[in-house]
Design an enzyme around this catalytic site. Structure first.
Site, PDB file in Angstrom:
ATOM      1  N   GLN A 261      54.793  34.753  -7.301  1.00 61.47           N
ATOM      2  CA  GLN A 261      55.447  35.634  -6.197  1.00 61.47           C
ATOM      3  C   GLN A 261      54.612  36.717  -6.168  1.00 61.47           C
ATOM      4  OE1 GLN A 261      58.279  35.235  -4.606  1.00 61.47           O
ATOM      5  NE2 GLN A 261      59.221  33.685  -5.223  1.00 61.47           N
TER       6      GLN A 261
ATOM      7  N   CYS B 108      62.776  32.231   2.149  1.00 55.63           N
ATOM      8  CA  CYS B 108      61.408  32.630   2.806  1.00 55.63           C
ATOM      9  C   CYS B 108      61.143  32.341   3.872  1.00 55.63           C
ATOM     10  CB  CYS B 108      60.110  32.703   1.862  1.00 55.63           C
ATOM     11  SG  CYS B 108      59.333  30.594   2.141  1.00 55.63           S
TER      12      CYS B 108
ATOM     13  N   ASP C 198      64.680  28.012  -4.065  1.00 53.75           N
ATOM     14  CA  ASP C 198      64.375  28.725  -3.945  1.00 53.75           C
ATOM     15  C   ASP C 198      62.773  27.634  -2.646  1.00 53.75           C
ATOM     16  OD1 ASP C 198      62.674  30.634  -3.151  1.00 53.75           O
ATOM     17  OD2 ASP C 198      61.820  30.787  -5.134  1.00 53.75           O
TER      18      ASP C 198
HETATM   19  N1  SAH Z   1      61.107  30.094  -7.797  1.00 48.79           N
HETATM   20  C1  SAH Z   1      60.087  29.931  -7.687  1.00 48.79           C
HETATM   21  C2  SAH Z   1      59.135  28.933  -6.821  1.00 48.79           C
HETATM   22  C3  SAH Z   1      59.316  29.301  -5.268  1.00 48.79           C
HETATM   23  S1  SAH Z   1      58.302  28.772  -4.308  1.00 48.79           S
HETATM   24  C4  SAH Z   1      59.325  31.616  -7.731  1.00 48.79           C
HETATM   25  O1  SAH Z   1      60.217  32.201  -7.286  1.00 48.79           O
HETATM   26  O2  SAH Z   1      58.252  31.824  -8.328  1.00 48.79           O
HETATM   27  C5  SAH Z   1      58.231  27.348  -3.793  1.00 48.79           C
HETATM   28  C6  SAH Z   1      58.141  26.170  -4.704  1.00 48.79           C
HETATM   29  O3  SAH Z   1      58.560  24.820  -4.687  1.00 48.79           O
HETATM   30  C7  SAH Z   1      56.406  25.416  -4.912  1.00 48.79           C
HETATM   31  O4  SAH Z   1      56.503  26.223  -6.200  1.00 48.79           O
HETATM   32  C8  SAH Z   1      56.667  25.055  -4.722  1.00 48.79           C
HETATM   33  O5  SAH Z   1      54.970  23.914  -5.557  1.00 48.79           O
HETATM   34  C9  SAH Z   1      57.404  23.809  -4.721  1.00 48.79           C
HETATM   35  N2  SAH Z   1      58.122  23.183  -3.912  1.00 48.79           N
HETATM   36  C10 SAH Z   1      57.532  22.729  -2.611  1.00 48.79           C
HETATM   37  N3  SAH Z   1      58.351  21.354  -2.201  1.00 48.79           N
HETATM   38  C11 SAH Z   1      59.130  20.849  -3.605  1.00 48.79           C
HETATM   39  C12 SAH Z   1      59.371  19.792  -3.674  1.00 48.79           C
HETATM   40  N4  SAH Z   1      59.709  18.792  -3.078  1.00 48.79           N
HETATM   41  N5  SAH Z   1      60.103  19.564  -5.201  1.00 48.79           N
HETATM   42  C13 SAH Z   1      59.979  20.667  -6.123  1.00 48.79           C
HETATM   43  N6  SAH Z   1      59.191  21.850  -5.567  1.00 48.79           N
HETATM   44  C14 SAH Z   1      58.627  22.390  -4.366  1.00 48.79           C
END
Ligand code: SAH
Length: 500
Positions: free
Chosen positions: A321, A455, A428
């Site tokens: 983040q 987001c 998320d």
């Molecule tokens: N919850 C975490 C990250 C959120 S950002 C935090 O708060 O820090 C979204 C994340 O989803 C990223 O790390 C990205 O790599 C991952 N992501 C994107 N597409 C995805 C999918 N299809 N399945 C699992 N993860 C995914």
């Protein structure tokens, strides 16, 4: 609407009555709707038309005739050219109101929730106390200006022309001296910058990440080649930068960089220091910034940061983040929405480096995290270890593949059943939201509560309409401003199974 009344380059007077999705002002001239870039709601402006459609057109502010009471003096002189801050000329309080309205509007229009219903469940927006210098990560493109001078800065909105600005008001104050040092190293050693037009040249981007709570800084040069010339010289120059606890920056040969304002200094409470210098090899002709491979030139590959008493290791390729102060507030709300008592089984989908998983794990029986980037999962496991948290398990893969694959196995045993029917699922996802298969599996797993951190409120609203049609009810929701001066909005909502 009469056609052909307006032409490109016409100057028209418009009073701005609304704010568009990208922060632009919306107003009418004699009934013709204009989307006016850089106009603030309440302004009366003279605008130059840039594009005409039958019923609406696009325009740019030429002159503010009567400024809105929400108009403020922007801190950055590049704010109109740079694509980063779309609403810096709007007061921060009005920005927050705009963000709340944007989310509610999407929940209403796309999600199908009634206004009165939203009035009853939405909680007040959480703003920042000090909405400047909050970003802990910056990726500066390196290239050439029209005169052929080596520059670093930001892409001008919707183009790849670089505006030379090493002093962004959203970023960490020390980014400037770090970038200037990298540029000086490049000039003195004849190191070229990448040219997108023909794919030649070496240095593409400089990534700088700062752990605000630990003071650790990571500098990573993204290069279109295997190696940088004179790597030792780069390391030596960066090593000479001294950052003291007040954020005063100096370089060892005596040149003092203390040109910064009081406010900037206040944003550096801990002693900041460069903890690692690395290169990332990216030889593809693509807009993707980072390459897959990271090579450490000096120090550590990952830096550490802290959120809410937990320590996190962050590698250059992992998502983290960008606004840790607001993230702590966001996670605390997500945790409250999850309603944990210590007995629950939780899935954290799109878990990144396990930040939310570890937050939840302290108050749950067991947490399972899923994330597509292997490096992020390696970080997540390290983070669990760093914090002495044992009740978490992480899986690499797409949420829409890992979850159905596990659910489909139907294995017996109490833990397996609890895992298949968790108490809480947290998601998320990135801006595009959750995959349909992921949503369908979530519904099949029948958790009592789903906490959705988003987001992009348009995809949030779309996904909520699916989940609510599947037997869930929207109970609480809150906007948390993670990205002051930009149009981006972070929202967290709680939905609950109707029969619980
Ligand atoms: N919850 C975490 C990250 C959120 S950002 C935090 O708060 O820090 C979204 C994340 O989803 C990223 O790390 C990205 O790599 C991952 N992501 C994107 N597409 C995805 C999918 N299809 N399945 C699992 N993860 C995914």
């Amino acid at each position: 609407m009469e056609q052909g009344r307006y032409r490109k380059n016409d100057i028209v007077t418009v009073t701005i009555e609304d704010i568009g999705n990208d922060g632009e002002g919306i107003g009418k001239n004699d009934g013709y709707i204009l989307f006016v870039k850089d106009a603030v709601i309440g302004d009366t402006v003279e605008a130059r038309i840039t594009k005409c459609k039958k019923n609406y057109g696009y325009a740019r502010v030429e002159k503010v005739v009567t400024p809105s009471s929400f108009r403020v003096e922007p801190k950055c002189r590049f704010h109109r050219q740079c694509g980063g801050c779309q609403i810096q000329a709007m007061s921060y309080a009005r920005q927050l109101a705009y963000k709340e309205a944007k989310v509610r509007n999407n929940l209403q229009r796309i999600g199908g929730f009634a206004v009165e219903y939203l009035d009853g469940i939405m909680e007040p927006v959480v703003g920042m106390e000090e909405p400047w210098h909050y970003r802990n990560k910056a990726q500066f493109p390196v290239g050439y200006d029209k005169m052929g001078n080596l520059v670093a800065g930001f892409y001008a909105g919707r183009t790849h022309d670089i505006i030379p600005n090493t002093d962004c008001v959203l970023g960490a104050p020390e980014n400037q001296v770090i970038l200037e040092t990298v540029l000086a190293y490049m000039r003195d050693n004849g190191v070229s910058a990448y040219r997108e037009s023909d794919g030649t040249g070496l240095v593409r981007h400089v990534l700088i990440r700062t752990g605000y709570a630990t003071g650790e800084i990571m500098v990573c040069l993204v290069i279109n080649g295997k190696k940088l010339p004179a790597e030792d010289d780069l390391v030596e120059r960066l090593g000479k930068i001294l950052l003291d606890g007040d954020g005063v920056v100096s370089v060892e040969d005596g040149a003092v960089w203390d040109k910064r304002s009081e406010e900037k200094r206040k944003s550096c409470a801990v002693h900041r220091h460069i903890a690692g210098i690395s290169v990332s090899v990216n030889r593809e002709r693509t807009n993707v910034i980072m390459g897959k491979e990271i090579r450490v030139l000096w120090g550590k590959e990952s830096i550490q940061d802290k959120i809410g008493g937990l320590t996190f290791a962050i590698s250059p390729l992992s998502f983290y983040q960008v606004n840790p102060g607001q993230t702590e507030k966001l996670y605390s709300i997500a945790l409250a929405y999850a309603g944990l008592t210590g007995k629950e089984t939780v899935w954290d989908l799109y878990c990144g480096i396990g930040t939310i998983s570890l937050f939840m794990a302290k108050q749950a029986k067991k947490v399972y995290g899923v994330e597509v980037i292997p490096q992020a999962i390696a970080d997540a496991r390290e983070n669990a270890w760093l914090n002495g948290i044992g009740n978490v398990e992480f899986y690499v893969g797409k949420a829409e593949e890992v979850l159905p694959a596990f659910y489909g196995q139907g294995s017996e045993g109490q833990i397996e059943v609890e895992k298949r029917h968790p108490d809480v699922i947290v998601v998320d996802p990135p801006r595009k939201g959750c995959d349909e298969k992921c949503l369908a599996t979530m519904l099949a797993m029948q958790p009592k509560r789903i906490v959705y951190v988003s987001c992009d409120s348009a995809t949030l609203a779309r996904d909520l309409s699916v989940l609510c049609a599947g037997g869930y009810e929207l109970k609480r929701g809150r906007v948390v401003d993670q990205f002051g001066h930009t149009v981006h909005v972070e929202t967290v909502v709680l939905i609950q199974r109707k029969d619980t």
